[in-house]
Enzyme design. Structure first.
Site, short mmCIF file in Angstrom:
data_model
loop_
_atom_site.label_atom_id
_atom_site.label_comp_id
_atom_site.label_asym_id
_atom_site.label_seq_id
_atom_site.Cartn_x
_atom_site.Cartn_y
_atom_site.Cartn_z
N TRP A 1 4.37 -2.37 -0.63
CA TRP A 1 3.51 -3.52 -0.92
C TRP A 1 2.14 -3.05 -1.43
CZ3 TRP A 1 1.77 -7.59 3.32
CH2 TRP A 1 1.11 -8.66 2.69
N ASP B 1 10.92 0.46 0.55
CA ASP B 1 11.02 -1.00 0.59
C ASP B 1 10.00 -1.60 -0.37
OD1 ASP B 1 11.87 -3.61 2.16
OD2 ASP B 1 9.68 -3.66 1.96
N TYR C 1 5.59 -7.97 -5.47
CA TYR C 1 4.50 -7.02 -5.22
C TYR C 1 3.91 -6.59 -6.56
CZ TYR C 1 6.32 -6.56 -0.43
OH TYR C 1 6.75 -6.79 0.86
N SER D 1 14.40 -10.89 5.19
CA SER D 1 13.10 -10.59 5.79
C SER D 1 12.65 -11.88 6.44
CB SER D 1 12.11 -10.14 4.71
OG SER D 1 10.88 -9.77 5.29
#
Length: 328
Positions: A21, A51, A56, A153
């Protein structure tokens, strides 16, 4: 670096992964050079799980990952991405097969692969977890060869428990750290029973558990720690784990006394998470190579002592749980 099984995917992944991220956006300015340096350093130090998400940096994170992996060549790490948050408005009705397919195809292009290792529904609205057709659409994407596995998620423990009732949900990504301990009361045991991989995000409570923040710390305008403390842009639990900032700083000082010699507070916080054997991998972010290297070293720390574990549980019960336990 220690390896753990990622649920029914069968993949063995590093217990410390790389959360991408920060190299995408919403954490202040991170140059492409620093982003690539952080990812290279993580991979050089044994990380085999990355991940990311399609939102992002509007795909920037996925594209940087593709560039770094192309530069390195050789064996590829396991790369997980996410889909769903590109919806505007972000509503349950938008989780259609057509939309999910479009998001997956965009990630395929960004990551420059023919098949995605893992796609996670990206913190969808709670009603999505009660819509079997959404999970059927993900099954169709697996059958079409566009994704190998899928997961979710989640924001709430209850969402995770509902998600793992679907037989092909391979992983659940969930917030778990010293300030968010509720998953350990039921969810982890259920995930292990169903052979579901657990990916832990926000492990350092947005940097609070590095021990480097104070009441005078400031954040860039485009850093979510400046603009999302009360959930103005997305769930406030993603920012400082939802704990009031001043209270969290007080708790950090109590934790500092428990950190063993030779370890940083951040490494101690990561090793604490790995005490939970149901966790497959934990994904701290890194803005530069030094942070990535330090994160990776947490895997080799000694186990947290029983006395320290009890003190941390007590701190949570007495000071933190009243603010967060019932919300997520």
């Amino acid at each position: 670096m220690q390896q753990r099984k990622l649920g029914r995917t069968g993949a063995a992944v590093s217990d410390i992964g790389f959360g991408a991220w920060a190299i995408g956006g919403s954490w202040g300015d991170v140059s492409v050079e620093d982003a690539k340096g952080a990812l290279h350093a993580a991979l050089d130090n044994g990380v085999t799980f990355i991940d990311t998400a399609d939102v992002y940096g509007d795909g920037r994170s996925e594209r940087i990952i593709a560039d770094v992996l192309a530069e390195r060549g050789g064996a590829r790490p396991f790369v997980a991405t996410k889909a769903g948050r590109r919806l505007s408005p972000h509503v349950a009705e938008g989780y259609t097969k057509a939309n999910l397919t479009a998001f997956v195809e965009r990630s395929l292009r960004n990551l420059r692969v023919d098949c995605l290792d893992l796609v996670q529904l990206h913190c969808p609205p709670t009603p999505v977890f009660y819509q079997p057709d959404v999970f059927g659409a993900m099954d169709d994407l697996v059958a079409a060869g566009k994704i190998r596995h899928y997961g979710v998620s989640v924001e709430k423990v209850e969402e995770g428990l509902k998600a793992i009732e679907y037989p092909n949900v391979a992983t659940v990504q969930i917030i778990y750290n010293m300030f968010r301990q509720r998953p350990a009361t039921l969810f982890f045991a259920e995930a292990a029973r169903r052979d579901v991989g657990v990916i832990v995000r926000v492990p350092l409570a947005s940097g609070l558990l590095t021990g480097k923040m104070s009441a005078s710390t400031t954040f860039a305008a485009d850093d979510h720690r400046a603009f999302n403390r009360e959930g103005e842009s997305f769930d406030k639990g993603e920012t400082f784990a939802g704990v009031p900032y001043d209270l969290a700083l007080e708790a950090v000082e109590r934790i500092r006394a428990l950190v063993p010699g030779g370890a940083t507070m951040a490494q101690f916080a990561l090793r604490w998470i790995l005490m939970e054997h149901s966790v497959s991998t934990v994904i701290p972010g890194a803005r530069n190579a030094a942070q990535a290297i330090a994160n990776s070293q947490a895997s080799a720390l000694d186990a947290v002592s029983p006395a320290a574990m009890e003190q941390l549980r007590a701190l949570y019960r007495e000071r933190i749980a009243p603010h967060v336990h019932h919300l997520w």
